[in-house]
Design an enzyme around this catalytic site. Sequence first.
Site: not given
Lengths: 339, 339, 339, 339
Positions: D7, D94, D188, D195
Amino acid sequence: MQLAMIGLGRMGANMVLRLMRAGHRCVVYDRDPAAVAALVAEGAVGARDMADLCAKLEAPRNVWIMVPAAVVDRVIDDLSPHLAAGDTIIDGGNSNYRDDIAHAKRLAPKGIHFVDCGTSGGVWGLERGYCLMIGGEDEAVERLDPVFAALSPGPGEIERTAGRNGDFSRSEQGYLHCGPNGAGHFVKMVHNGIEYALMAAYAEGFNILKHAGVGLNEHAVDAETAPLANPEHYQYRIDVGEVAEVWRRGSVVASWLLDLTATALRADPQLEGFGGRVSDSGEGRWTCLAAIETGTPAPLLTTALFERFSSRGEADFANQILSAMRYQFGGHHEKPEKS
Amino acid sequence: MQLAMIGLGRMGANMVLRLMRAGHRCVVYDRDPAAVAALVAEGAVGARDMADLCAKLEAPRNVWIMVPAAVVDRVIDDLSPHLAAGDTIIDGGNSNYRDDIAHAKRLAPKGIHFVDCGTSGGVWGLERGYCLMIGGEDEAVERLDPVFAALSPGPGEIERTAGRNGDFSRSEQGYLHCGPNGAGHFVKMVHNGIEYALMAAYAEGFNILKHAGVGLNEHAVDAETAPLANPEHYQYRIDVGEVAEVWRRGSVVASWLLDLTATALRADPQLEGFGGRVSDSGEGRWTCLAAIETGTPAPLLTTALFERFSSRGEADFANQILSAMRYQFGGHHEKPEKS
Amino acid sequence: MQLAMIGLGRMGANMVLRLMRAGHRCVVYDRDPAAVAALVAEGAVGARDMADLCAKLEAPRNVWIMVPAAVVDRVIDDLSPHLAAGDTIIDGGNSNYRDDIAHAKRLAPKGIHFVDCGTSGGVWGLERGYCLMIGGEDEAVERLDPVFAALSPGPGEIERTAGRNGDFSRSEQGYLHCGPNGAGHFVKMVHNGIEYALMAAYAEGFNILKHAGVGLNEHAVDAETAPLANPEHYQYRIDVGEVAEVWRRGSVVASWLLDLTATALRADPQLEGFGGRVSDSGEGRWTCLAAIETGTPAPLLTTALFERFSSRGEADFANQILSAMRYQFGGHHEKPEKS
Amino acid sequence: MQLAMIGLGRMGANMVLRLMRAGHRCVVYDRDPAAVAALVAEGAVGARDMADLCAKLEAPRNVWIMVPAAVVDRVIDDLSPHLAAGDTIIDGGNSNYRDDIAHAKRLAPKGIHFVDCGTSGGVWGLERGYCLMIGGEDEAVERLDPVFAALSPGPGEIERTAGRNGDFSRSEQGYLHCGPNGAGHFVKMVHNGIEYALMAAYAEGFNILKHAGVGLNEHAVDAETAPLANPEHYQYRIDVGEVAEVWRRGSVVASWLLDLTATALRADPQLEGFGGRVSDSGEGRWTCLAAIETGTPAPLLTTALFERFSSRGEADFANQILSAMRYQFGGHHEKPEKS
């Protein structure tokens, strides 16, 4: 007893009719002579102006004001020179309770009583009666009891609260002396703050039902789009109007607001007649201000108010900031609107 | 018609009674023999176990399960070997609608129908009837119509929604076939999500009324304490129980939940019997999960859920973080609790 | 240039030191003579009272007030008789911007200028400099430029914003003339409103990390408790202090508030020194009031404020209402606290 | 050491470059041969397919996957037949941490290690380094330490947290082994949840500044519009870009997100290039799901997510419901949009 009504809009006019049906005598005034004439035809006594209105009242006079909050000050200024010690002004509109405190203070030296009366019932009040939340000195409020009793719904068919028996209290008849000046509008203010959140709770829930079929749609697969986690779980086409109807019977969420939602969805199942720009009048805001000033947590009430602001585009700049930030840190471009 | 009921707790037992009053025949089972005996005394047929229960039913069999969500899986496992093609299991408890989809899929190869039925009404259902939200195939749901009709409240005295006329729809009788498997519990789930927010809206509002007198207290004057902006505006001692009572009549916020609040405040005006640790069962959570997964904004519903978590102390660490940050950047020490 | 400072607490005293280091001359006053003496020892000129302070200043005089918001009014009253046309009062504390407007209006007839200056930097300002948000007439603000330049951090090592070049703007030096009277405190107010929400965002996130191991605990299985949906997914014991530390480097959530959180968690990993009763001073409230009055949606800022109220027990009555309602409709008793 | 990268999008390609700069050897693969060629030109070894890639690696092999979450499953399926016991797959994208747990379980019987690594840094990571949050067995994570050290920012110029001394911990270098499988992506995930709320806090605050001049506009006076309470208090035209700039220095709200906001407002002061349809990728949602499942209050994080949904029109039906209700009880018609 005898009462004057100033302001013959939908609310004021209906209240005069309800009072006269109960045998009270009404003197009426409005800037619009046609509004006066209509009630004179129903048996009220018309007045040409404030002086005329006050002249037609027996002392001690009772003058009920039913005008927009922004105009109350001026009406009191025009009216009070024609009043005498012992008379009473009742503000039945949606005034800020802080203004009541000021009005009472201003009228006290002349011996004029001031009563604030929060009034709930909307366009249905003529038939159903009005829920009245009253503030003011005991003496003035007591004297007006027959008026409040006539306007309020009375105990009706509603099941009595466990533990209450004997004569019906005033609260059981639909009116309540809440405290000194401003207390009536304070309670009404909180009432409306709650109303906003109740409405939003139903609206959010029905919106989830409306989204229950998103798994039937195709979905973009890219890094900008959160994947629909479990499309197989969102395959329902729910008839939200029927759901509103069924919840009216036997369910924990039954309420008058739900009844109205069922009516609205029956008349226009997709609600295409409504764009979704939701107005707010003052009470919702004042409730949130009071929550903040008194240190009382009220996130639902406040968020309900903010949802209305957002519905009118007031979050646009905030959203642009978010998109701009995303572009800055991740090179994310906005996705175009679904077409 | 004939129906078996498994699980004779408060809900299940009352539903059997309501069904028998309507002329239906019930076979009943519970782990607790006393619960079975109590209903046998009322005219039900008792069963010793699943095999016995199924043997006592005429085909096609209808078995209603009314047990905690966590136990449904096991009951279906125990029950299904004794059922045959054409029989129907109804889950009337508070199951997650996703489990319904799985159950239906699991039973389909055997030709056993599965119907999910969200049931609202609480301890009041025996007299008032139950609001039923039903999911499943048309055929199975149709066949059970007499059962649903008997359990539901019927149209009652409730004013009919404008635009509805002719025969009463099922929704007007208090039950609704919402869609395929899971649709019933999905609608019930959202119902409970709304319920949490409605409750919180009233609670926040009454709490503001409770704080309406903070201006009567003395206040600390230091840099750690936000000054009470306008103490003269917060001088009210509001009787919140009386307010709950008056809002029951003619007001926009009238609802069944408000009726219950009035009852609670009548019985215990300071609510001293309640510490304020508020439980939540699964549906409120699942509603919020569905909102998030479907991309539907539901900040009130979610915040209402979070208020319950906070009431149980689950925000404590977050609050400690805040105090620790304040200490770091400003040297602020925590103020001790009011004593 | 020459400047007087009234109020020699942690903020005021440090600002005098920073000004003198930059070569400015300071006349200082505080109710506490020791605070005056300490700065005299560092080179400041001490004053006995307002008259003495003003006598020691060359015209046009500059007097900076650094006192609690509640005292500003009185200080201005005491001070202004000793000032003359052309002099300037600067309020550098945490005053409500509305008071600035009133103060400026009150002083204008005497020709005294008023400047409001929101000051951020806390106990770190002496070394790092203060971020200054300034309101007032151009003339008065311009004249004080050397003072603002000395107090602010200057451009420092911070990477320059793309698109900015040439001389450093004042904003790049850490101070900004935001607009007319009140504009400085308005911007500072919103700054603090944001600060509350930033803090709460970290606190909520760290609290989720703290809960990441709930699947390791045993859980009650009853109808009062929402089942932990997937205990196998919550088996982590996260060291939140280490997480705060790692996020300081290279991550999108890096910030000075995070730095402080890392410091706090290093010093006291369980934060046992903090009970979690979180104070709020005025600006957070005023920001939310401004959001409501201007019709700007700000649910996070408001909810962050309300979380602080709740941390101090102000949601208790609301929670009791919820428990009371649950008892009424479902017979639910409160579950006792975990022991 | 030697590492393969699958990737080669913006993130993957930059990470290869950063690794090679630190002296590591990289074998690279992407569906797009041009992406492979570009890195071969920089010194990487290109691979034609999974088999080729694995053949070019010395045992034990390290394969880092940097692909969209939706594709990870398939890549692992294609890759694992070519791996042997002792090899390690690292998912640096993610992914949902729950998938990590499943992947590790699936690979364990073959003796293949699985490591999850949440990676923050966006388009800036090549130069600044990446903040790494790692989950997996000690052995596998330990062996990869040189890779993590090279990717992370290192201690840099950042001021050291008080109480830390001696050698820099890994967290101080910008990477952290958070716990067993899934722990890295869990941390995360929460990072991204925070965030969202940090971003929304700034956005709401700047939006209030943008509304600071509403008192300069004319306002409708009718019963549908909440009056602007104090127009004289909202007369400011704030330059929000300058405010963002000044807050970068010395203020409590300084952060990297604020730096980016300042950049964005410098480039496009009215943000006209952004419509305000704010996307969300999975982690924000998963954070809120985790908050709900673990019973952790997180109203800001959730409301920030919902604001994004609303920005994309997902609240429309809810708002239509509100307007419909208002019409039903009060005869209120929607006000047209400002033109």
